[in-house]
Design a protein around this motif. Structure first.
Motif, PDB file in Angstrom:
ATOM      1  N   GLN A 254       0.982  -1.186  -0.097  1.00 47.84           N
ATOM      2  CA  GLN A 254      -0.172  -0.018  -0.024  1.00 47.84           C
ATOM      3  C   GLN A 254       0.902   1.167  -0.033  1.00 47.84           C
ATOM      4  O   GLN A 254       2.263   1.189   0.418  1.00 47.84           O
ATOM      5  N   GLU A 255      -0.043   2.345  -0.442  1.00 51.40           N
ATOM      6  CA  GLU A 255       0.991   3.614  -0.383  1.00 51.40           C
ATOM      7  C   GLU A 255       0.142   4.469   0.610  1.00 51.40           C
ATOM      8  O   GLU A 255      -1.045   4.722   0.330  1.00 51.40           O
ATOM      9  N   ALA A 256       0.890   5.556   1.653  1.00 53.61           N
ATOM     10  CA  ALA A 256       0.071   6.458   2.094  1.00 53.61           C
ATOM     11  C   ALA A 256      -0.438   7.308   1.393  1.00 53.61           C
ATOM     12  O   ALA A 256       0.058   7.916   0.319  1.00 53.61           O
ATOM     13  N   GLY A 257      -1.705   7.846   1.766  1.00 55.92           N
ATOM     14  CA  GLY A 257      -2.340   8.830   0.919  1.00 55.92           C
ATOM     15  C   GLY A 257      -1.879  10.498   1.744  1.00 55.92           C
ATOM     16  O   GLY A 257      -1.100  10.469   2.541  1.00 55.92           O
ATOM     17  N   ASP A 258      -2.586  11.335   0.910  1.00 57.65           N
ATOM     18  CA  ASP A 258      -1.952  12.587   1.510  1.00 57.65           C
ATOM     19  C   ASP A 258      -2.709  13.479   2.619  1.00 57.65           C
ATOM     20  O   ASP A 258      -2.347  14.356   3.037  1.00 57.65           O
ATOM     21  N   ALA A 259      -3.823  12.780   2.977  1.00 52.92           N
ATOM     22  CA  ALA A 259      -4.598  13.193   4.201  1.00 52.92           C
ATOM     23  C   ALA A 259      -3.973  12.983   5.585  1.00 52.92           C
ATOM     24  O   ALA A 259      -2.910  11.917   5.886  1.00 52.92           O
ATOM     25  N   PRO A 260      -4.154  13.553   6.569  1.00 53.06           N
ATOM     26  CA  PRO A 260      -3.434  13.342   7.831  1.00 53.06           C
ATOM     27  C   PRO A 260      -3.907  12.160   8.563  1.00 53.06           C
ATOM     28  O   PRO A 260      -5.145  11.830   8.318  1.00 53.06           O
ATOM     29  N   VAL A 261      -3.128  11.305   9.452  1.00 50.45           N
ATOM     30  CA  VAL A 261      -3.503  10.403  10.140  1.00 50.45           C
ATOM     31  C   VAL A 261      -4.254  10.926  11.485  1.00 50.45           C
ATOM     32  O   VAL A 261      -4.342  11.997  11.841  1.00 50.45           O
ATOM     33  N   PHE A 262      -5.146  10.187  11.827  1.00 47.56           N
ATOM     34  CA  PHE A 262      -6.086  10.319  12.862  1.00 47.56           C
ATOM     35  C   PHE A 262      -6.440   9.290  13.701  1.00 47.56           C
ATOM     36  O   PHE A 262      -6.224   8.026  13.554  1.00 47.56           O
ATOM     37  N   GLU A 263      -6.507   9.416  14.954  1.00 45.95           N
ATOM     38  CA  GLU A 263      -6.966   8.538  15.961  1.00 45.95           C
ATOM     39  C   GLU A 263      -8.509   8.460  16.264  1.00 45.95           C
ATOM     40  O   GLU A 263      -8.972   9.602  16.629  1.00 45.95           O
ATOM     41  N   GLU A 264      -8.974   7.323  16.728  1.00 45.11           N
ATOM     42  CA  GLU A 264     -10.237   7.202  17.308  1.00 45.11           C
ATOM     43  C   GLU A 264     -10.036   6.808  18.712  1.00 45.11           C
ATOM     44  O   GLU A 264      -9.520   5.556  18.841  1.00 45.11           O
ATOM     45  N   TYR A 265     -10.630   7.106  19.724  1.00 43.41           N
ATOM     46  CA  TYR A 265     -10.635   6.757  21.134  1.00 43.41           C
ATOM     47  C   TYR A 265     -11.735   5.875  21.719  1.00 43.41           C
ATOM     48  O   TYR A 265     -12.785   6.505  21.658  1.00 43.41           O
ATOM     49  N   LEU A 266     -11.715   4.778  21.525  1.00 42.67           N
ATOM     50  CA  LEU A 266     -12.960   3.758  21.783  1.00 42.67           C
ATOM     51  C   LEU A 266     -13.366   3.726  23.480  1.00 42.67           C
ATOM     52  O   LEU A 266     -14.553   3.209  23.459  1.00 42.67           O
ATOM     53  N   ASN A 267     -12.677   4.054  24.334  1.00 44.47           N
ATOM     54  CA  ASN A 267     -13.079   4.031  25.709  1.00 44.47           C
ATOM     55  C   ASN A 267     -12.503   5.398  26.397  1.00 44.47           C
ATOM     56  O   ASN A 267     -11.904   6.014  25.754  1.00 44.47           O
ATOM     57  N   ASN A 268     -12.921   5.562  27.692  1.00 47.61           N
ATOM     58  CA  ASN A 268     -12.645   6.827  28.131  1.00 47.61           C
ATOM     59  C   ASN A 268     -11.503   6.747  29.274  1.00 47.61           C
ATOM     60  O   ASN A 268     -11.691   5.966  30.185  1.00 47.61           O
ATOM     61  N   PRO A 269     -10.478   7.627  28.946  1.00 47.73           N
ATOM     62  CA  PRO A 269      -9.532   7.518  30.056  1.00 47.73           C
ATOM     63  C   PRO A 269      -9.807   8.042  31.712  1.00 47.73           C
ATOM     64  O   PRO A 269      -9.072   7.542  32.551  1.00 47.73           O
ATOM     65  N   ARG A 270     -10.888   8.508  31.493  1.00 43.57           N
ATOM     66  CA  ARG A 270     -11.510   9.012  32.974  1.00 43.57           C
ATOM     67  C   ARG A 270     -12.046   7.815  33.840  1.00 43.57           C
ATOM     68  O   ARG A 270     -12.111   7.850  34.748  1.00 43.57           O
ATOM     69  N   ASP A 271     -12.535   6.498  33.107  1.00 45.20           N
ATOM     70  CA  ASP A 271     -12.867   5.699  33.851  1.00 45.20           C
ATOM     71  C   ASP A 271     -12.392   4.298  33.568  1.00 45.20           C
ATOM     72  O   ASP A 271     -13.073   3.305  33.635  1.00 45.20           O
ATOM     73  N   THR A 272     -11.242   4.355  32.556  1.00 51.50           N
ATOM     74  CA  THR A 272     -10.565   2.893  31.994  1.00 51.50           C
ATOM     75  C   THR A 272      -9.198   3.095  32.478  1.00 51.50           C
ATOM     76  O   THR A 272      -8.688   4.008  32.376  1.00 51.50           O
ATOM     77  N   PRO A 273      -8.958   2.010  32.991  1.00 53.34           N
ATOM     78  CA  PRO A 273      -7.247   1.651  33.301  1.00 53.34           C
ATOM     79  C   PRO A 273      -6.455   2.131  32.239  1.00 53.34           C
ATOM     80  O   PRO A 273      -6.904   1.548  30.944  1.00 53.34           O
ATOM     81  N   PRO A 274      -5.369   2.771  32.128  1.00 54.86           N
ATOM     82  CA  PRO A 274      -4.449   3.038  31.104  1.00 54.86           C
ATOM     83  C   PRO A 274      -4.179   1.639  30.112  1.00 54.86           C
ATOM     84  O   PRO A 274      -4.076   1.738  28.793  1.00 54.86           O
TER      85      PRO A 274
END
Length: 286
Positions: A254-274
């Motif tokens: 594969q080849e990387a595209g021109d758009a920036p990388v992004f992250e999605e956080y699937l649970n909450n650090p306020r109530d989830t152990p690291p």
């Protein structure tokens, strides 16, 4: 008009508190002083903060200090006692006890055996199958975002501002997704100049007049993406990126595209152990 003025006032107050906390994590933080910075009654301040942020102020400070400590342990050779001091702990014994209770192992062992070492070992083994990457085609999205400039490790400051704005403007909705866009390469851009955005994506777009500063609207490109699901502390993710770019991508065809990388956080650090945090890393592909 009065309602909008009230919301703006609360946002500014919480922004001042957030900035102060981030700038003084290595110092003793007087919770009553934070109430003064917010210009709120000390007897109601903690209850208001908890209602708007979903955790106590003490829990926020503890979480941010340990996040900083984990980053220093993973990305530097600074001795543990200095990591403790830079993270606001008066002595290494209390730091070790608290870090162990949250991250599951004492700091020195975490530096050698934390979740970041799994990817390092994979790099050494040149194994391409231990962490499969899923190819997904996603639709384009619009996110309500807050800009951040500086170390990616400190984007939490922008998220605190984002969530304060959303809470004050009553914009929290079921199905809301937390994301972050990273616009620069941390290996080629000075850390102080790195650009990123803390964001929220809604199933139904919010009213246009709700997206007012410090909120902005940012586009997330659709199309084909490589998605790596990472489990573990946010501070450890840099090695996952190195594996994704340095091992998986060249071998994938594969080849990387021109758009920036992004992250999605699937649970909450306020109530989830690291150690249980789940993050999907989206790498755009051509």
């Amino acid at each position: 008009m009065q309602t909008q003025h009230g919301l703006s006032s609360y946002e500014k107050r919480f922004s001042r508190v957030t900035s102060y906390i981030y700038e003084h994590l290595d110092e003793e933080l007087d919770l009553m002083k934070l109430a003064d910075i917010a210009c709120m009654s000390a007897c109601h301040w903690h209850r208001i903060y908890h209602a708007m942020h979903g955790e106590t102020l003490a829990a926020t400070v503890k979480r941010l200090r340990l996040h900083r400590a984990a980053g220093l342990l993973v990305h530097s050779e600074i001795p543990v006692d200095q990591v403790a001091a830079r993270s606001g702990y008066a002595n290494v014994q209390s730091f070790t006890r608290i870090f162990h209770s949250v991250y599951g192992m004492p700091p020195a062992r975490y530096r050698k055996e934390g979740s970041h070492t799994v990817f390092q070992q994979q790099n050494a083994d040149r194994s391409e199958h231990m962490y499969p990457v899923e190819i997904k085609k996603i639709t384009s999205m619009q996110a309500a975002t807050v800009d951040h400039t500086g170390s990616y490790m400190d984007i939490g400051k922008a998220f605190e501002t984002l969530y304060s704005c959303l809470a004050a403007r009553q914009m929290f909705r079921p199905g809301m997704r937390s994301v972050a866009l990273y616009l620069d390469d941390p290996f080629s851009v000075d850390e102080a100049l790195l650009r990123s955005k803390a964001g929220a994506v809604f199933e139904e777009a919010p009213a246009a007049d709700a997206i007012q500063p410090p909120l902005a609207q940012s586009a997330i490109a659709g199309g084909k993406h490589a998605v790596l699901r990472y489990k573990g502390p946010y501070a450890d993710m840099r090695v996952a990126y190195q594996w994704l770019y340095g091992e998986w991508l060249p071998q994938s065809g594969q080849e990387a595209g021109d758009a920036p990388v992004f992250e999605e956080y699937l649970n909450n650090p306020r109530d989830t152990p690291p150690t249980e945090l789940l993050t999907d890393i989206y790498l755009p592909l051509r």
